[in-house]
Design a protein around this motif. Structure first.
Motif: not given
Length: 265
Positions: A170-196
């Motif tokens: 993500v860091g190599l392909t992102a165009k801005s720091e905002e895109q990296i933050q969006t990655w966290m919100i859109s993928l990392l958080m759903p993974l965490a909150y749908t686990s045990t």
């Protein structure tokens, strides 16, 4: 007639030795920016304390019972969110031209990226030590003793190391720091909150149980609980190791490919 002297950079050091040098270089910056260590600690510490004290009693009758069940996995979730620092740091290095200077030397491309990830893993280990100490201070105890704690910490850090390579890409392909933050919100958080991490799997609706079972964070949380309870890890640990192997197999080559493209663009 003048003769120009061309200096050829050579090295006999292997990729892993070079990666160790890159790790040390990245860690030296802590002396000038000690706030980096605070940043890695704050997210998991805030999540541990806020969820335990404000939500734990509602979930399991008392915050103490919730801490015993979910305390370590909540710490792991906080560290999981913190892997975005790898993507942000790499993006900043590329933007400032640090890697442009390093690639002029005979340094392995893998070593440059692996050194950055390894340096962040040292910071994750520091964060784990501090936040784990806070969990112990407020009442968490592990039946598995020192060996169980070491095993749980080991599988947690291994999983974070594997996941960090997703943020390298993500860091190599992102165009801005905002895109990296969006990655966290859109993928990392759903993974965490749908686990045990927070709840037991059998309390979930059946369709959700299937997803929670295959969720890699469930494998991490369950593996940690087995170690901390003093049990013998089985299928949950094999699943976690399988996820780690898959992440390495997919994202390390993709990251190296993205880095080569970055150099030639």
């Amino acid at each position: 007639m003048t003769t120009e002297t061309v200096t050829a950079w050579t090295t006999r050091r292997g990729a892993f030795a070079q990666a160790a040098s890159m790790t040390a270089r990245s860690l030296v910056s802590i002396r000038n920016q000690p706030a980096q260590l605070v940043e890695f600690v704050m997210i998991p510490l805030m999540i541990l304390l806020s969820v335990t004290f404000f939500m734990g009693g509602q979930m399991m009758g008392s915050w103490q019972a919730f801490l015993d069940y979910a305390g370590p996995s909540i710490i792991a979730m906080g560290l999981f969110f913190a892997i975005t620092a790898t993507g942000l740091g790499l993006f900043g290095d590329l933007k400032s031209g640090v890697f442009d200077r390093l690639t002029a030397m005979p340094v392995s491309r893998f070593a440059l990226l692996a050194g950055r990830v390894a340096a962040d893993m040292v910071k994750h280990a520091w964060s784990l030590l501090i936040v784990g100490g806070v969990a112990f201070a407020i009442g968490y105890r592990a039946d598995g003793g020192v060996a169980g704690v070491a095993g749980a910490a080991g599988v947690m850090l291994l999983f974070l190391f594997a996941c960090s390579w997703t943020m390298v890409l993500v860091g190599l392909t992102a165009k801005s720091e905002e895109q990296i933050q969006t990655w966290m919100i859109s993928l990392l958080m759903p993974l965490a909150y749908t686990s045990t991490i927070f709840v037991q799997k059998d309390t979930l609706p059946e369709p959700v149980q299937w997803w929670a079972t295959v969720n890699p964070l469930t494998s991490m949380a369950d593996s940690m609980r087995v170690f901390l309870d003093g049990g013998t890890p089985g299928g949950e640990l094999l699943a976690l190791l399988g996820w780690c192997a898959a992440l390495f197999a997919v994202f390390v080559p993709l990251s190296l490919r993205a880095y080569r493209r970055k150099l030639t663009s």
